[in-house]
Design an enzyme around this catalytic site. Sequence first.
Site, short mmCIF file in Angstrom:
data_model
loop_
_atom_site.label_atom_id
_atom_site.label_comp_id
_atom_site.label_asym_id
_atom_site.label_seq_id
_atom_site.Cartn_x
_atom_site.Cartn_y
_atom_site.Cartn_z
N GLY A 81 0.82 -1.20 0.00
CA GLY A 81 0.00 0.00 0.00
C GLY A 81 0.86 1.25 0.00
CB CYS A 82 0.22 4.63 -1.35
SG CYS A 82 -1.48 4.84 -0.79
CE1 TYR A 83 -1.52 8.39 4.05
CE2 TYR A 83 -3.40 7.01 3.53
CZ TYR A 83 -2.86 8.27 3.76
OH TYR A 83 -3.67 9.37 3.71
CB SER A 128 5.18 6.70 2.99
OG SER A 128 4.16 6.69 3.97
#
Lengths: 374, 374, 374, 374
Positions: free
Chosen positions: D185-187, D190
């Site tokens: 996932g993107c979050y 990060s």
Amino acid sequence: MTATAQLDIDIATQTVEPSTKSTLRTAIAGVTGYAGAELARLLLSHPRLKNTPPMLLGRAGADASAAPVTLTSLHPQLSHLPHADELTLVPFDFEALAREKIDILFLATPHDEARSWAPVALKHGIRVIDLSAAWRLQEDANRAIYKLTDPDPAIGAALQREAVYGSPELHGPQIKTARLVANPGCYATSIILALAPLVRANVLDLDRGIISDSKSGVSGAGKSPTANTHFMHAADNLSVYAPFGHRHTGEMLEQLSLDNSQFQFTPHLLPIPRGIMSTVYAKLSQPSTTAAVQEIFDTFYADAPMVRVRTSPMLPEIQHVVRSSFCDIGFQLAPDKQRLLVVSCLDNLLKGAASQAVQNMNLMAGFHEADGLQ
Amino acid sequence: MTATAQLDIDIATQTVEPSTKSTLRTAIAGVTGYAGAELARLLLSHPRLKNTPPMLLGRAGADASAAPVTLTSLHPQLSHLPHADELTLVPFDFEALAREKIDILFLATPHDEARSWAPVALKHGIRVIDLSAAWRLQEDANRAIYKLTDPDPAIGAALQREAVYGSPELHGPQIKTARLVANPGCYATSIILALAPLVRANVLDLDRGIISDSKSGVSGAGKSPTANTHFMHAADNLSVYAPFGHRHTGEMLEQLSLDNSQFQFTPHLLPIPRGIMSTVYAKLSQPSTTAAVQEIFDTFYADAPMVRVRTSPMLPEIQHVVRSSFCDIGFQLAPDKQRLLVVSCLDNLLKGAASQAVQNMNLMAGFHEADGLQ
Amino acid sequence: MTATAQLDIDIATQTVEPSTKSTLRTAIAGVTGYAGAELARLLLSHPRLKNTPPMLLGRAGADASAAPVTLTSLHPQLSHLPHADELTLVPFDFEALAREKIDILFLATPHDEARSWAPVALKHGIRVIDLSAAWRLQEDANRAIYKLTDPDPAIGAALQREAVYGSPELHGPQIKTARLVANPGCYATSIILALAPLVRANVLDLDRGIISDSKSGVSGAGKSPTANTHFMHAADNLSVYAPFGHRHTGEMLEQLSLDNSQFQFTPHLLPIPRGIMSTVYAKLSQPSTTAAVQEIFDTFYADAPMVRVRTSPMLPEIQHVVRSSFCDIGFQLAPDKQRLLVVSCLDNLLKGAASQAVQNMNLMAGFHEADGLQ
Amino acid sequence: MTATAQLDIDIATQTVEPSTKSTLRTAIAGVTGYAGAELARLLLSHPRLKNTPPMLLGRAGADASAAPVTLTSLHPQLSHLPHADELTLVPFDFEALAREKIDILFLATPHDEARSWAPVALKHGIRVIDLSAAWRLQEDANRAIYKLTDPDPAIGAALQREAVYGSPELHGPQIKTARLVANPGCYATSIILALAPLVRANVLDLDRGIISDSKSGVSGAGKSPTANTHFMHAADNLSVYAPFGHRHTGEMLEQLSLDNSQFQFTPHLLPIPRGIMSTVYAKLSQPSTTAAVQEIFDTFYADAPMVRVRTSPMLPEIQHVVRSSFCDIGFQLAPDKQRLLVVSCLDNLLKGAASQAVQNMNLMAGFHEADGLQ
């Protein structure tokens, strides 16, 4: 809505006296949208309506036993206004409106609902300010784009003739006594106000053609989420839509007495929430001076509290009008002293919708035209 | 810069053969700005320049003992590019350019520096692509707005005649052999490309007047912080600036062979970082068809890899071109078959500046015109 | 400003009676900035100040023969307000302030000017609301970051002790009688209001540490164009600045009685014009319930008209407060019933600056606290 | 999709050799969304896939006689890419995939489709890179939030154990031989990249609790128009959503070996199109130095081409990574030498989705990890 079934509205009674009641009672149908929210805000903070908040009308026939929808759940930013916390949507019902002695009903509803409901309201003695396009257009050809149908065509036609186009700067006296006011479109307001002084002064070379290159913020596209109003499409972008065929064009032609060959309108979607700028190109019939053109604008709007004419060469910017009820107008004359650039800015939800509706209400109620708008 | 003192450039030698060198050496003066950064990015990732990164030129006479300024400290977003981490600014010095056998010097500098330096570069046998406006205008009256002075007026005048306006779609063959290419302005590119096919096909009623209502993102205003580029002024706003007098107007008039009475240009500042849209209004001399107009555009740009002609009624949007090197053009014909709406979009820093410069370099170097731009 | 030369202010007189004058006279120094403009707007539309527009003070010693600077030339969006068109900047001069019988002087000036001028104003019997940071901090160590110097250190120290931190929700009674009110910082307001109820109720595990991850719109960075406020830097971006060292930290520590080891504050620059959100992380000393925490907030702010406590789980958004004078506060309790998320939103120019200043003025003048703010 | 009916996939075969085929054939299911569009763009411009554009898969069973949907009609901004104009969506059909000898199938589809289809693909000998969350989570409790069901639970469970979490910086060797890669996932990307070096170095005081205050652009919310992605809600706003319960949390906990009491994650919706910043708060077990922490990050990512570690005190900004395939990481240590601020930025559609998928493909295909990503 079957209330129109036995419609026997008195179509002979076309005007009313401006109200002299000590209190004015208002109602809003369609408070869920952006213009409806602004209208609620303006009425709740209106100095002449302090103790009479508007009725807020939800769907007709809504289940009365369901949990009430509060205004502040729809629009949390309104929660500080007086009475805001008490207000809930009540089912649309003309009997209830009559019982509550509503004087003026604001319709911020779809066009076809406004077309059906306005006659019923008038029958009940309730004056109407319609924010939709249902009653704006006198020519059938211009109105065709909205595909409206009348429950009773004869009454529809009669009320159409009676309806007053709600541009206070052009039709103030008629608005005061009107029963049915058709509040103008946002683009139309910006362009009509930019051109009316010049057209009425008969100084334009109309055959040369007038062009309005207009740009609107995203709220003009309404609250329904669509591909075009998705942040990813609107942000960091600019796009043209509906060139040669935007449905507001008819209003401009009728109000300015122009025909299609003399006028061209291109709307663009701006990546901002609110605000319209119309950049208008016209040519004077003969060379003139900046002072003479300034005089035309200044005179025309000398008594218009909601139009701010800028002194050339100053031109309005969208920031000057956002969240205000004003239309700002400025112009520059080309070195050839004939080509004219007129720039007109307003907030599409305010002077382009809710504030203009309140301005009309003020006239109809005998208030000062700018009450609650500054 | 006193290098122009004994200028004896051979002004008889006005063209060069396209380069057939196996490697091309480039240099950039003015890499600190937005266009300079894009130019560095394009050259560093150019497939024909893999092992020859550009020289980056700082101020002439800069203290060599000071800590070097690195490209990636100026533009952190470039730090992934090959060679980017090695590059530092070196003081501008024509001897150094010659020693490094620089073939092409890009000037992304103020206009007056470009006017002074280009002759010196040519004297040293270095071809110039100038991104400023210094060499774009053949008519003195048009150039006057920039207040340029020539160290040697005779040489200045001769080089002005020699300079080629760097619009590859209009002047491709001349660019290939040019020594001095004047890279077009961003607004000018968008408007010239929208109109050139029609003007050259001689189908417009020029006396009716052509209007370009153009809108640019904020990067077009440059990197210096000013009141107009402050976020608080630019965001959520739209404003007109320099109507009837924008300095790019001269380019458009010269390249399209129009005079001021036939053309009007109004720039607006858009609340977006990048992108230009020109909404162009013109009238055909006589009624025509969409197919015929489409044919004019399609034919004119048949061999133009950096222009994408859209099929009517599709119109370009700014999002389609941002961060690309293309100019997108679309049009619609009014129901009267004569009034024409042409919409042109490009990224002002790319096709409006750096990409067009690289496109010119490609032509000058004998590369394929689109190398490194797709 | 040499008016401080013979300063003999009575530092024994530390409070005044709330005004009972029928009219209050105000003046603003620093109306050119964003907060100053909002302050002018609020005062011009304040219901208790209808016929007494504020004096607007420009530079001391400005050439009286120069063309006067009008308020509306600085801020065209204010031109509709009553009296706005008449107002021009007058040179800052305490004698003139006294002659005009100014009761309250708002200082929206640089910190050091506010430090120098406040004592002089008090000497002239003028109460001061200072929007700078000059008088907010009692501890020398916290104030050091501003590098302030006092013309007369003894007086400076005495007035510092006298100055009241202008948070009406925390220090309302003292503000009413204060001569010198230090209007809080925008970040500080958002964080102090989020935490004060919890800290005063003594329910937090302070040793665990409290973190405020805060985000502010660009107007918080002031009106001067800088690289950081350039649209190209701020738009489409998010950046951290001054972690571990933002100068508002001292206010938070002093008002919340925390030390550096217990509190951490990270500001971010948001790509929006206005608005602050502070996302605050804290831990309760022992597990509790949502209802119990809600009760703490509701009770603390029961009589605070400018704070809207949301009912958990509702959390405020920046849009709910932009262009309003409210601070909205909401919270959620983690499933472990100990970790707490508190979200606080306000408009940095209003509750974070100008509105809070007017709220303080209302208290000082004996008006209702919320007059002119809803 | 009934192709799963007779599923007899060999669940003993859990890895494959990295491909040594001269050409790699890819297919994308779900190209209509934002991540799918970026994936198409990356594959079309990938230097190792020049002559083998991806198959684009539309709905299974779509009417073959209907007009084909072209890639460029879905995403006009891709129209310049090689082969883009030829590509149309073909109905999803595993037989067709097999006939075309597809090596790697990218699934940018809803979670439940990805859960059903991946086993079938593997049965056909096609490796899968799944951009949904269907295969990311090993713990049933974490996966429960997605409400996935397996056509064959035993196979589902076996493939879940086989699936490799597609974080190249953490699991590069396993990815090379994986049949089924679950793209993060993107979050999660990060945050995991910000914390993994510290967690693996075992320097954090985990009981103190780690907090990630994260902010994402609107593209993270997907392409479907909703009230939250409407421009009018997202623009000029900031809002918290799903605190204490965002469904990406499970990935972070599993990959970092943390439990819920040690970690807290608060996502915010930023008013920008693309980009994520995670502001991460942690505490070292004991005081350390900036140099020591820098060393931990530098060492961990020494061979990671898609992570750029910044040298403290430099912190990344969203603008540095938008439209790039990098994750930028920076940090600052508090004056107490124990509290740590880590800031991590990436483009949610690239390193947070499509670029990371291509990075995984590069590893699986034996290409260089960064091919086509710089």
